[in-house]
Motif scaffolding. Sequence first.
Motif, short mmCIF file in Angstrom:
data_model
loop_
_atom_site.label_atom_id
_atom_site.label_comp_id
_atom_site.label_asym_id
_atom_site.label_seq_id
_atom_site.Cartn_x
_atom_site.Cartn_y
_atom_site.Cartn_z
N LYS A 97 26.83 30.80 19.67
CA LYS A 97 26.90 31.64 20.87
C LYS A 97 26.06 32.91 20.70
O LYS A 97 25.42 33.37 21.64
N GLN A 98 26.10 33.46 19.50
CA GLN A 98 25.32 34.68 19.24
C GLN A 98 23.82 34.41 19.41
O GLN A 98 23.10 35.20 20.01
N VAL A 99 23.37 33.29 18.88
CA VAL A 99 21.95 32.94 18.99
C VAL A 99 21.58 32.73 20.46
O VAL A 99 20.55 33.23 20.93
N GLU A 100 22.43 32.01 21.20
CA GLU A 100 22.18 31.80 22.62
C GLU A 100 22.15 33.13 23.37
O GLU A 100 21.29 33.35 24.23
N GLY A 101 23.08 34.00 23.04
CA GLY A 101 23.15 35.29 23.70
C GLY A 101 21.92 36.14 23.42
O GLY A 101 21.37 36.77 24.33
N LYS A 102 21.49 36.16 22.18
CA LYS A 102 20.30 36.94 21.82
C LYS A 102 19.06 36.39 22.53
O LYS A 102 18.20 37.15 22.99
N ALA A 103 18.96 35.05 22.62
CA ALA A 103 17.83 34.44 23.31
C ALA A 103 17.85 34.76 24.80
O ALA A 103 16.81 35.08 25.39
N GLN A 104 19.02 34.70 25.40
CA GLN A 104 19.13 35.01 26.82
C GLN A 104 18.80 36.48 27.08
O GLN A 104 18.11 36.80 28.05
N LYS A 105 19.26 37.37 26.21
CA LYS A 105 18.96 38.79 26.37
C LYS A 105 17.46 39.03 26.21
O LYS A 105 16.86 39.80 26.96
N ALA A 106 16.83 38.34 25.25
CA ALA A 106 15.39 38.48 25.05
C ALA A 106 14.63 38.02 26.30
O ALA A 106 13.65 38.66 26.71
N ALA A 107 15.08 36.93 26.90
CA ALA A 107 14.45 36.46 28.14
C ALA A 107 14.60 37.51 29.24
O ALA A 107 13.66 37.76 30.01
N GLY A 108 15.74 38.13 29.29
CA GLY A 108 15.96 39.21 30.26
C GLY A 108 15.08 40.41 29.98
O GLY A 108 14.57 41.05 30.91
N ILE B 13 22.52 41.23 30.71
CA ILE B 13 23.98 41.44 30.71
C ILE B 13 24.71 40.21 30.17
O ILE B 13 25.56 40.32 29.27
N LYS B 14 24.37 39.04 30.71
CA LYS B 14 25.04 37.81 30.27
C LYS B 14 24.74 37.51 28.80
O LYS B 14 25.61 37.04 28.07
N GLY B 15 23.51 37.77 28.38
CA GLY B 15 23.14 37.53 26.98
C GLY B 15 23.91 38.42 26.04
O GLY B 15 24.39 37.98 24.99
N THR B 16 24.04 39.69 26.40
CA THR B 16 24.80 40.63 25.57
C THR B 16 26.26 40.21 25.50
O THR B 16 26.88 40.24 24.43
N ALA B 17 26.81 39.81 26.64
CA ALA B 17 28.22 39.38 26.68
C ALA B 17 28.43 38.14 25.80
O ALA B 17 29.41 38.04 25.06
N LYS B 18 27.48 37.19 25.88
CA LYS B 18 27.60 35.97 25.09
C LYS B 18 27.50 36.28 23.59
O LYS B 18 28.21 35.70 22.77
N ASP B 19 26.62 37.22 23.24
CA ASP B 19 26.46 37.63 21.84
C ASP B 19 27.77 38.23 21.32
O ASP B 19 28.24 37.89 20.24
N ILE B 20 28.36 39.11 22.11
CA ILE B 20 29.63 39.75 21.71
C ILE B 20 30.74 38.70 21.59
O ILE B 20 31.51 38.71 20.62
N ALA B 21 30.81 37.78 22.56
CA ALA B 21 31.83 36.73 22.50
C ALA B 21 31.65 35.87 21.25
O ALA B 21 32.62 35.46 20.61
N GLY B 22 30.40 35.62 20.89
CA GLY B 22 30.13 34.84 19.69
C GLY B 22 30.57 35.56 18.43
O GLY B 22 31.10 34.94 17.50
#
Length: 65
Positions: free
Chosen positions: A37-48, A6-15
């Motif tokens: 931010k998009q890269v961070e979000g995608k990485a966080q989502k992948a970890a999830g 959830i947080k990764g997707t949100a960060k990707d969208i914000a980016g």
Amino acid sequence: MNENQIKGTAKDIAGKVQETAGEIVGSNKQQAKGLEKQVEGKAQKAAGDVQDAAEDVADNARKNR
């Protein structure tokens, strides 16, 4: 979905929003921050996603005992 997904997707969208805003106002700095931010979000989502898959494997192993 777990918290990282959830947080990764949100960060990707914000980016994406920040990158677009940077394009509109002509700020390369904001565009770069948005891409970051998009890269961070995608990485966080992948970890999830990995966490979710591991939980599924563990659940299936428990069921098959």
